[in-house]
Design a protein around this motif. Structure first.
Motif, PDB file in Angstrom:
ATOM      1  N   LEU A  64       0.841  -1.199   0.000  1.00 23.32           N
ATOM      2  CA  LEU A  64       0.000   0.000   0.000  1.00 23.32           C
ATOM      3  C   LEU A  64       0.877   1.250   0.000  1.00 23.32           C
ATOM      4  O   LEU A  64       1.142   1.865   1.037  1.00 23.32           O
ATOM      5  CB  LEU A  64      -0.932  -0.011   1.220  1.00 23.32           C
ATOM      6  CG  LEU A  64      -1.841  -1.249   1.353  1.00 23.32           C
ATOM      7  CD1 LEU A  64      -2.662  -1.169   2.638  1.00 23.32           C
ATOM      8  CD2 LEU A  64      -2.751  -1.380   0.135  1.00 23.32           C
ATOM      9  N   ILE A  65       1.311   1.625  -1.186  1.00 20.41           N
ATOM     10  CA  ILE A  65       2.238   2.750  -1.340  1.00 20.41           C
ATOM     11  C   ILE A  65       1.512   4.076  -1.120  1.00 20.41           C
ATOM     12  O   ILE A  65       0.381   4.261  -1.550  1.00 20.41           O
ATOM     13  CB  ILE A  65       2.909   2.683  -2.726  1.00 20.41           C
ATOM     14  CG1 ILE A  65       3.857   1.471  -2.760  1.00 20.41           C
ATOM     15  CG2 ILE A  65       3.661   3.973  -3.049  1.00 20.41           C
ATOM     16  CD1 ILE A  65       4.471   1.189  -4.096  1.00 20.41           C
ATOM     17  N   ARG A  66       2.207   5.020  -0.475  1.00 18.93           N
ATOM     18  CA  ARG A  66       1.585   6.250   0.006  1.00 18.93           C
ATOM     19  C   ARG A  66       1.955   7.472  -0.831  1.00 18.93           C
ATOM     20  O   ARG A  66       3.015   7.511  -1.458  1.00 18.93           O
ATOM     21  CB  ARG A  66       1.978   6.472   1.472  1.00 18.93           C
ATOM     22  CG  ARG A  66       1.567   5.304   2.350  1.00 18.93           C
ATOM     23  CD  ARG A  66       1.941   5.489   3.792  1.00 18.93           C
ATOM     24  NE  ARG A  66       1.264   4.499   4.620  1.00 18.93           N
ATOM     25  CZ  ARG A  66       1.166   4.575   5.943  1.00 18.93           C
ATOM     26  NH1 ARG A  66       1.719   5.583   6.589  1.00 18.93           N
ATOM     27  NH2 ARG A  66       0.524   3.653   6.617  1.00 18.93           N
ATOM     28  N   CYS A  67       1.073   8.471  -0.803  1.00 20.84           N
ATOM     29  CA  CYS A  67       1.301   9.722  -1.522  1.00 20.84           C
ATOM     30  C   CYS A  67       0.857  10.891  -0.650  1.00 20.84           C
ATOM     31  O   CYS A  67       0.006  10.728   0.238  1.00 20.84           O
ATOM     32  CB  CYS A  67       0.533   9.736  -2.849  1.00 20.84           C
ATOM     33  SG  CYS A  67      -1.273   9.660  -2.652  1.00 20.84           S
ATOM     34  N   TYR A  68       1.431  12.091  -0.918  1.00 19.90           N
ATOM     35  CA  TYR A  68       1.169  13.248  -0.061  1.00 19.90           C
ATOM     36  C   TYR A  68       1.225  14.552  -0.854  1.00 19.90           C
ATOM     37  O   TYR A  68       1.871  14.644  -1.901  1.00 19.90           O
ATOM     38  CB  TYR A  68       2.216  13.348   1.056  1.00 19.90           C
ATOM     39  CG  TYR A  68       2.335  12.130   1.920  1.00 19.90           C
ATOM     40  CD1 TYR A  68       1.519  11.955   3.039  1.00 19.90           C
ATOM     41  CD2 TYR A  68       3.278  11.134   1.635  1.00 19.90           C
ATOM     42  CE1 TYR A  68       1.631  10.828   3.847  1.00 19.90           C
ATOM     43  CE2 TYR A  68       3.397  10.010   2.436  1.00 19.90           C
ATOM     44  CZ  TYR A  68       2.574   9.867   3.541  1.00 19.90           C
ATOM     45  OH  TYR A  68       2.686   8.744   4.327  1.00 19.90           O
ATOM     46  N   PHE A  69       0.588  15.585  -0.291  1.00 23.21           N
ATOM     47  CA  PHE A  69       0.822  16.961  -0.710  1.00 23.21           C
ATOM     48  C   PHE A  69       2.137  17.430  -0.089  1.00 23.21           C
ATOM     49  O   PHE A  69       2.454  17.083   1.055  1.00 23.21           O
ATOM     50  CB  PHE A  69      -0.297  17.884  -0.224  1.00 23.21           C
ATOM     51  CG  PHE A  69      -1.619  17.678  -0.905  1.00 23.21           C
ATOM     52  CD1 PHE A  69      -1.871  18.247  -2.148  1.00 23.21           C
ATOM     53  CD2 PHE A  69      -2.625  16.931  -0.296  1.00 23.21           C
ATOM     54  CE1 PHE A  69      -3.102  18.068  -2.776  1.00 23.21           C
ATOM     55  CE2 PHE A  69      -3.853  16.739  -0.915  1.00 23.21           C
ATOM     56  CZ  PHE A  69      -4.088  17.314  -2.153  1.00 23.21           C
ATOM     57  N   SER A  70       2.895  18.253  -0.814  1.00 25.79           N
ATOM     58  CA  SER A  70       4.100  18.845  -0.246  1.00 25.79           C
ATOM     59  C   SER A  70       3.712  19.879   0.812  1.00 25.79           C
ATOM     60  O   SER A  70       2.567  20.327   0.859  1.00 25.79           O
ATOM     61  CB  SER A  70       4.951  19.486  -1.347  1.00 25.79           C
ATOM     62  OG  SER A  70       4.261  20.579  -1.944  1.00 25.79           O
ATOM     63  N   PRO A  71       4.648  20.282   1.679  1.00 28.52           N
ATOM     64  CA  PRO A  71       4.299  21.150   2.808  1.00 28.52           C
ATOM     65  C   PRO A  71       3.760  22.515   2.395  1.00 28.52           C
ATOM     66  O   PRO A  71       4.189  23.098   1.401  1.00 28.52           O
ATOM     67  CB  PRO A  71       5.632  21.298   3.554  1.00 28.52           C
ATOM     68  CG  PRO A  71       6.450  20.139   3.129  1.00 28.52           C
ATOM     69  CD  PRO A  71       6.057  19.859   1.716  1.00 28.52           C
ATOM     70  N   SER A  72       2.836  23.003   3.202  1.00 25.09           N
ATOM     71  CA  SER A  72       2.248  24.325   2.959  1.00 25.09           C
ATOM     72  C   SER A  72       3.257  25.436   3.233  1.00 25.09           C
ATOM     73  O   SER A  72       3.368  26.400   2.478  1.00 25.09           O
ATOM     74  CB  SER A  72       1.011  24.509   3.836  1.00 25.09           C
ATOM     75  OG  SER A  72       0.471  25.798   3.683  1.00 25.09           O
TER      76      SER A  72
END
Length: 457
Positions: free
Chosen positions: A382-390
């Motif tokens: 279950l590979i994860r993804c994210y928004f970069s920091p605000s």
């Protein structure tokens, strides 16, 4: 009224559907593109007073520094957008430096909210907490209790006093990481209290009726939300030390769940039934059904991350794509969306098979996503993804691990791949961008914990 309340105006299935995003009149970007541009675009005075040779080129750091010293903006300082414009041009892709090497697969790696700690969880029951500001020295070495298969997830409390960890079991354990003890062996050197998400009164060590794939603290630290293999979402009340609610959420494993924003009323979930769902907890007592459904993935969803504004989220899918969603475009009818979707490729199993090339061009006939990002590989886990920091980028990028052992960074608005980080030998299941500094921490099934630093974009 919070933004989440504006998005979901009433209880039930029609809570947020039918409201489209606002597009920029000059560039045709959706609302989130406009917001991102405003959050990472320098003050207009710099472009007026410091003209560029080409309007398409970003204002150079030297000119911006000169403008700040000359107080051209009248503020005597950089705005947050000025700061994001500068720092987002410098991606942390140099290196990496090897922080640690283990003999076990790493499944989880995350910076704390203030960036001072880095947590890594391994298949052999070890959870290591590194003090980033102290040369990545190990602050806590936790030996997990009652582990089944692997550490599936960890989460730090907002005050960074406690850590919870989950496994393929309904028991989530909580550890006090503020103690002076470095070696934390479950119920030998320290107590790892078991929180039973099955609703039983006692801690049943052999109860593996379901496993937990994802667990998260609420913003106030009073609750935990978990996604499980019995198709459900769980909310645990830490103050009362009991299960608060179980939501039969999907028709297959729920692999990911998170809070939409700081208010904590709205949840997002993602499942192997290839749907993302939106839940308003204020309505569960009366109707107990989702507020809306987001269709577009053709295979199961491995992870979701909230933009934090109560409107947008991203999901990683086994169809080898990340999708960006606006919940104001969500549908009110999950059943009809499933019925018109292309049939799933039953013979394909992502755990040991490559994704068939003839399936890559398939499209969902009712794709509600705002944008799709491709290039990375979602296989085996279950590979994860994210928004970069605000703070440092204005959430300008989306980044993800990959089954090809790389880390991918995409421009959120254009969808372009802006970087691919190569070092690890095996799957990168998780990675984390420091909330303030130009630094990415990564972990891999090769057992390596690594840190990536600056390079000019």
């Amino acid at each position: 009224m919070s933004r989440s309340r504006k998005s979901i105006r009433q209880c039930g299935r029609d809570g947020g559907s039918g409201i489209g995003g606002i597009a920029a009149s000059d560039e045709g970007l959706p609302e989130i593109g406009v917001v991102t541009k405003l959050r990472s675009k320098p003050h207009q005075f710099y472009s007026r007073i410091l003209p560029r040779k080409s309007e398409g080129m970003p204002i150079s750091p030297v000119k911006m520094l000169a403008g700040r010293e000359g107080n051209y903006s009248g503020r005597s300082r950089f705005t947050s957008a000025d700061r994001c414009h500068l720092s987002s041009r410098y991606l942390p892709v140099n290196g990496p430096s090897v922080i640690d090497r283990m003999t076990s697969c790493a499944y989880v790696s995350q910076f704390s909210a203030d960036g001072t700690l880095f947590v890594a969880g391994f298949q052999d029951s070890d959870i290591k907490i590194y003090n980033v500001d102290n040369g990545w020295k190990v602050k806590k070495n936790i030996r997990a209790r009652s582990l089944r298969w692997t550490i599936t997830d960890t989460s730090l409390s907002p005050d960074q006093r406690f850590l919870v960890y989950s496994s393929m079991s309904p028991i989530v354990h909580i550890v006090n990481i503020g103690s002076a003890m470095t070696e934390s062996v479950a119920n030998v050197t320290e107590i790892h209290e078991g929180l039973d998400f099955s609703g039983h009164d006692d801690d049943e060590e052999d109860d593996y009726s379901f496993g937990i794939f994802s667990v998260k603290f609420s913003t106030d630290g009073r609750e935990l939300v978990a996604a499980s293999s019995d198709d459900s979402i769980y909310v645990y009340d830490l103050a009362a030390n009991k299960l608060n609610v179980r939501i039969p959420a999907h028709r297959s494993d729920v692999n990911a769940v998170c809070f939409a924003d700081e208010a904590g009323h709205v949840l997002y979930s993602g499942s192997d039934d290839h749907l993302c769902k939106v839940w308003d907890r204020r309505c569960l007592g009366t109707r107990g059904i989702e507020s809306g459904v987001l269709t577009g993935h053709l295979e199961g969803i491995t992870f979701i991350d909230s933009h934090g504004d109560g409107h947008y989220l991203i999901s990683n899918g086994k169809d080898q794509a990340i999708k960006l969603w606006d919940i104001r475009k969500m549908s009110s009818n999950a059943r009809s969306n499933i019925s018109i979707a292309p049939p799933r490729h039953i013979e394909w199993d992502y755990r040991w098979m490559e994704y068939p090339s003839h399936l890559r061009n398939r499209k969902h006939p009712n794709d509600l996503s705002v944008c799709t990002y491709r290039g990375h590989r979602v296989l085996r886990t279950l590979i994860r993804c994210y928004f970069s920091p605000s703070y440092s980028t204005g959430q300008k990028y989306i980044y993800t691990g990959s089954a090809d052992a790389h880390i991918y960074i995409y421009d959120m608005v254009s969808g372009a791949q802006v970087a691919r980080l190569k070092y690890h030998d095996q799957i990168v299941r998780d990675c984390s961008w420091h909330p303030f500094d130009p630094l990415i921490g990564s972990s891999s099934w090769d057992g390596v914990i690594a840190s990536w630093e600056l390079k000019r974009n």
